[in-house]
Scaffold this motif. Structure first.
Motif, mmCIF file in Angstrom:
data_model
loop_
_atom_site.group_PDB
_atom_site.id
_atom_site.type_symbol
_atom_site.label_atom_id
_atom_site.label_comp_id
_atom_site.label_asym_id
_atom_site.label_seq_id
_atom_site.Cartn_x
_atom_site.Cartn_y
_atom_site.Cartn_z
ATOM 1 N N GLY A 35 0.505 -1.168 -0.045
ATOM 2 C CA GLY A 35 0.136 0.091 0.050
ATOM 3 C C GLY A 35 0.924 1.308 0.352
ATOM 4 N N ASP B 80 -5.212 2.730 -5.516
ATOM 5 C CA ASP B 80 -5.852 2.334 -4.032
ATOM 6 C C ASP B 80 -5.503 0.496 -4.327
ATOM 7 O OD1 ASP B 80 -7.211 2.083 -2.138
ATOM 8 O OD2 ASP B 80 -9.263 2.868 -3.617
ATOM 9 N N LEU B 81 -6.129 0.143 -3.020
ATOM 10 C CA LEU B 81 -5.095 -1.396 -3.470
ATOM 11 C C LEU B 81 -6.553 -1.894 -2.563
ATOM 12 C CD1 LEU B 81 -2.771 -2.919 -2.337
ATOM 13 C CD2 LEU B 81 -3.116 -2.221 0.159
ATOM 14 N N PHE C 75 -7.847 -3.055 0.859
ATOM 15 C CA PHE C 75 -7.673 -2.257 1.439
ATOM 16 C C PHE C 75 -7.598 -0.856 1.504
ATOM 17 C CE2 PHE C 75 -5.691 -6.214 2.794
ATOM 18 C CZ PHE C 75 -6.298 -6.446 4.456
ATOM 19 N N SER C 76 -9.236 -0.576 0.743
ATOM 20 C CA SER C 76 -9.258 0.584 -0.012
ATOM 21 C C SER C 76 -9.289 1.925 0.658
ATOM 22 C CB SER C 76 -10.787 0.495 -1.584
ATOM 23 O OG SER C 76 -11.449 0.126 -0.349
ATOM 24 N N PRO D 15 -2.530 -3.808 5.659
ATOM 25 C CA PRO D 15 -1.654 -4.737 5.250
ATOM 26 C C PRO D 15 -0.080 -4.208 6.165
ATOM 27 C CG PRO D 15 -2.342 -3.397 3.623
ATOM 28 C CD PRO D 15 -3.142 -2.607 4.766
ATOM 29 N N CYS D 16 0.322 -3.282 5.845
ATOM 30 C CA CYS D 16 1.320 -2.285 6.683
ATOM 31 C C CYS D 16 0.894 -0.925 7.099
ATOM 32 C CB CYS D 16 2.336 -1.966 5.415
ATOM 33 S SG CYS D 16 4.393 -1.353 5.858
ATOM 34 N N CYS E 157 2.554 1.855 5.839
ATOM 35 C CA CYS E 157 2.754 2.129 4.409
ATOM 36 C C CYS E 157 1.578 3.061 4.188
ATOM 37 C CB CYS E 157 3.526 1.971 3.930
ATOM 38 S SG CYS E 157 3.867 0.778 2.884
ATOM 39 N N ARG E 158 0.269 1.637 4.385
ATOM 40 C CA ARG E 158 -1.040 1.538 3.725
ATOM 41 C C ARG E 158 -1.852 2.681 4.239
ATOM 42 N NH1 ARG E 158 -4.288 3.504 1.587
ATOM 43 N NH2 ARG E 158 -6.302 2.014 0.667
ATOM 44 N N PHE F 270 -6.266 9.491 6.526
ATOM 45 C CA PHE F 270 -7.579 8.079 7.518
ATOM 46 C C PHE F 270 -7.128 8.929 8.364
ATOM 47 C CE2 PHE F 270 -6.040 4.401 4.389
ATOM 48 C CZ PHE F 270 -6.446 4.583 3.520
#
Ligand SMILES: Cc1cc2nc3c(=O)[nH]c(=O)nc-3n(C[C@H](O)[C@H](O)[C@H](O)COP(=O)(O)OP(=O)(O)OC[C@H]3O[C@@H](n4cnc5c(N)ncnc54)[C@H](O)[C@@H]3O)c2cc1C
Ligand code: SF4
Ligand code: SF4
Lengths: 662, 145
Positions: free
Chosen positions: A632, A644-645, A648-649, B44-45, B47-48, B53
């Protein structure tokens, strides 16, 4: 609005004792889109899964939330259950109400309230989950090993023994690496060639191994399971099929000036040469810079003497293209240059040598035929000083910050061998610390001190001053006695730091494998995945990953082989579908995402897009889903919010945030 | 907002899948308590985690946001936590400037083996946020104050 089912697990009393599961069910039914909610003592049990299956059918569920233990325990279980019942497995979310709730809270009201919130967040997320398909890609059942030192040889043999094809690409004329230059090896003092040569022969004779020496990797594309590699086979000017390795050409060649690299430049060789007698393949190469024929058109003596007509001055470099499923980097090391260490007079005096040069001097096939003598005047040295940690454990930028790991041991080896063969030669070793943390290592070092009378001095050497009489004045300190020492020596040996082969940068770039600040290749995980690179399908073997001695190198080489075998044994690779994806309409091709991707998964393509009726060609980021590991990093870096992921958007995570803060 | 006796802070904890989420699981299986105010979101990480957010959380009424990831050098994706560290340093100083006090934001490295550290971190973080009281600076201006 998606039709969601919520399943609340009691986990016996693990959850139900602190969380009011009925209340969670009741609250779930109030959430938007939740058409069914129920609780059950063990959701993961066969009976529990039947309940989920029935609900999927009866309520035509389009998404599921299981409130239970950690997804690390049973996410896979519930995903499989959904899949068996016709629901995409990625439409399942877990609310962790055990590890993150019932087990850490005592108050029932508080724990129930939290469980409800965690359930809400999962419901909010699953509304936005996309049905994802794990992709599949085929695996080319063949491995490439770059570097033919002991690491590469061992990895190749292990992979080949498991029944897979392996190619070794070695840039030198022969495989063998540094180990072929060593004389005897610690801690057993067996002769290096005696244990290495059989391995080299085994690799060469193996039906599954192809060795490309005098060759280099030119280009790598593709991804795990499917690499395409261009290999440059440099012109050898000798026909490999015809040459019998008689060696007459090397004898007769009149061009004898080039420095002998194998002997670390301590003597010279002919223009046509094999680096050492046991070379594999035993076919010489012509050094194009030194060959008279290739430079002036005259000479041609080797061609005349070669009885099988193997010499071919017209040979050109050849590029071959091969496919591989896995690539192992085993490019090893070199010793550092000593230009910045003027105080040791390495460039001034022939009698100040590196330890690797000493290996060649002690070797019967070396420049002095194995006689320990001064290179300046051929006299036997009576007083030898070893200096450890030259360029290792260095705090300034002249040397390396790390410990080279092998020097304490090989210095003890050298000292012992010299004292054994030349008992009236005195040996002094200057050291910072003696580090011997290996099996039989400390015993070995103590033997050097106790049985062989090697004089160990704790302290550093500030200066080596060559004297007019040819001797060397060594100025050092003895830290234990707290005094200055000036010692007259006939020879000084520098235990020079090792560093990754300088070529490794080029290789790492081609493979998008990362390297650390010292140019050692980085592992996927320093503790748990030590032989894999972070780039899927790329593995690490030997000193290219970090300083090692031979036993450690061989062990790591075998570990790398196992990982490769595990990969090649698969017919298809399942790819993680939670990968990044760029919105073509938002992406402006700025390249920022590719800069942060640790796997080189992002490239750019010119694509026609239809932006609200306007068709135009744009440069757009394209993620290779086989390479993307789904971290990400790119999604946050993207200034246009295009990246975008999946799974896990942005919208999914924000929905969770909103539900928690509601 | 007046601080009442039973006011409870809302705390969002972003945890990376490989280290910190597992660290939180270990805290759970070791029964190491921390306040129920903390709600974990798995990423996930580290860095996400988009700074958006975190802003969103404060806007929606969070009183504190904490980001947990693998220790530097141990990131599952090698370098993710370095990006996170840099981004959060910038974001947090900006937030502090906007009036969202330093104590409401935090980055912590918690490995999969550090259940104790996870629980201790959450306890100390919640304590700090409680002391600061409700966050009023970034609250959604359209709704309540
Ligand atoms: C002075 C000295 C003494 C030592 N004594 C001992 C001892 O007594 N006992 C012991 O256990 N260990 C000893 N060692 C350590 C030992 O040499 C290493 O552990 C071992 O050689 C590591 O093997 P390797 O295959 O990883 O690297 P290397 O031996 O360096 O092999 C790497 C190979 O890769 C090739 N290569 C590099 N780049 C490329 C490229 N781009 N493309 C293709 N091929 C490439 C190189 O030509 C080389 O053949 C000693 C080391 C030194 C310096
Ligand atoms: S042709 Fe070149 S390699 Fe052959 S003998 Fe002459 S100089 Fe040596
Ligand atoms: S999610 Fe990570 S691995 Fe995938 S493309 Fe983005 S930066 Fe690369």
């Amino acid at each position: 609005m998606r039709r969601i089912g919520v399943f609340v697990c009691h986990c016996g009393s693990n959850i139900a004792a602190t969380v009011d599961v009925k209340k969670v069910v009741e609250m779930a039914l109030k959430e938007q889109g939740v058409v069914h909610a129920e609780d059950y003592p063990y959701m993961c049990s066969e009976a529990g899964q039947v309940k989920i299956a029935e609900a999927i059918k009866e309520h035509k569920l389009e998404g599921i939330v299981v409130c239970s233990c950690s997804p690390r325990m049973h996410e896979a279980t519930f995903r499989k259950c959904a899949e068996r019942n016709g629901l995409n497995p990625y439409l399942v979310e877990i609310a962790n109400i055990r590890e993150h709730c019932s087990w850490i809270h005592k108050d029932m009201a508080e724990a129930t309230e939290k469980a409800v919130i965690l359930m809400r967040a999962a419901v909010a997320k699953v509304h936005l989950n996309a049905p994802l398909q794990a992709g599949e890609s085929a695996v080319t059942k063949k491995a490439l090993v770059i570097g033919g030192g002991i690491a590469g040889i061992q990895t190749a043999i292990d992979i080949a023994d498991a029944g897979y094809k392996v190619d070794i690409v070695e840039k030198e004329p022969s495989i063998g690496g540094r180990m072929s230059q060593l004389d005897k090896t610690f801690p057993t003092l067996d002769c290096s060639a005696c244990i290495l040569t059989p391995k080299m022969v085994e690799a060469a004779a193996h039906e599954n191994i192809t060795i490309h020496t005098w060759s280099e990797v030119e280009k790598v594309s593709g991804f795990v399971g499917n690499f395409t590699v261009d290999i440059r086979k440099k012109a050898r000017y000798v026909n490999m099929d015809k040459c019998t390795g008689c060696g007459v050409c090397q004898e007769k060649c009149p061009s004898k000036k080039p420095l002998n690299e194998f002997n670390r430049g301590l003597n010279t060789r002919s223009a046509i040469y094999t680096p050492f007698a046991q070379a594999i393949p035993n076919v010489p190469v012509i050094d194009a810079n030194a060959c008279i024929k290739l430079n002036t058109g005259k000479c041609g003596i080797c061609e005349k003497f070669c009885q099988v007509g193997a010499i071919d001055y017209t040979q050109k470099d050849e590029i071959i293209t091969e496919q591989y499923g896995a690539i192992v980097v085993a490019t090893g090391f070199d010793t550092i240059k000593l230009d910045k260490y003027g105080e040791y007079a390495y460039n001034e005096s022939k009698d100040v040598i590196t330890s690797l040069e000493l290996e060649r001097i002690m070797n019967a096939a070396g420049p002095t035929k194995g006689h320990l003598e001064r290179l300046s005047d051929g006299k036997a040295p009576k007083e030898i000083v070893f200096i450890q940690c030259v360029g290792s454990r260095c705090s300034d930028d002249r040397g390396k910050p790390y410990c080279s790991k092998i020097c304490c041991m090989y210095t003890a080896k050298h000292a012992m061998l010299i004292r054994d063969k030349y008992p009236d030669t005195n040996v002094t070793v200057f050291y910072i610390d003696v580090r011997t943390p290996g099996k039989n290592f400390d015993e070995f070092y103590r033997r050097a001190v106790e049985d062989y009378g090697v004089n160990y001095v704790k302290g550093q050497v500030g200066k080596v001053a060559p004297q007019p009489d040819g001797s060397l004045m060594v100025h050092g300190v003895d830290l234990l006695e707290n005094k200055q020492i000036v010692k007259k020596a006939d020879m000084v040996v520098l235990a020079t730091a090792i560093e990754p082969n300088p070529d490794v940068r080029k290789i790492a770039t081609m493979l998008t494998a990362s390297i650390d600040t010292n140019n050692f290749l980085t592992e996927a995980h320093p503790k748990l995945r030590p032989v894999e690179s972070p780039t899927a399908g790329v593995f690490l073997s030997g000193v290219c990953q970090g300083p090692k001695d031979i036993p450690e190198t061989v062990a790591q080489a075998g570990a790398a082989a196992v990982k490769v075998i595990g990969l090649l044994a698969k017919d298809k690779l399942k790819t993680n579908p939670c990968t990044a994806k760029a919105d073509e309409l938002r992406c402006n091709g700025c390249s920022q995402c590719a800069n942060v991707c640790p796997y080189g998964a992002i490239s750019y393509e010119t694509k026609q897009v239809n932006d609200h009726g306007i068709r135009e060609d744009r440069r757009i980021a394209v993620v290779n889903s086989a390479l993307c590991q789904g971290c990400g990093a790119c999604t946050v870096t993207c200034p246009s919010g295009a990246m975008d992921l999946q799974g896990f958007s942005n919208r999914q995570i924000i929905a969770e945030v909103d539900a928690i803060c509601r | 907002m007046p601080v009442t006796e039973n006011w409870k802070p809302k705390i969002v904890a972003f945890c990376c899948n490989w280290c910190s989420y597992a660290g939180a699981d270990l805290a759970g299986s070791s029964r190491l308590a921390y306040p129920a105010d903390v709600k974990i979101i798995k990423v996930p990480c580290s860095c996400r985690v988009n700074p958006m957010f975190i802003l969103r959380a404060f806007e929606k009424g969070a009183d504190g946001v904490i980001l947990c990831g693998c220790h530097p050098g141990d990131c599952h994706y090698s370098t993710g936590n370095y990006y996170a560290r840099r981004r959060m340093t910038l974001l947090f100083s900006m937030l502090d400037y906007l009036g969202v006090e330093e104590g409401r934001t935090r980055v912590e490295w918690v490995s999969a083996a550090e259940g104790v550290k996870f629980s201790e971190t959450m306890n100390s973080f919640v304590e700090k946020v409680r002391a600061l009281g409700p966050n009023v600076r970034l609250g959604d201006l359209r709704c309540k104050n």
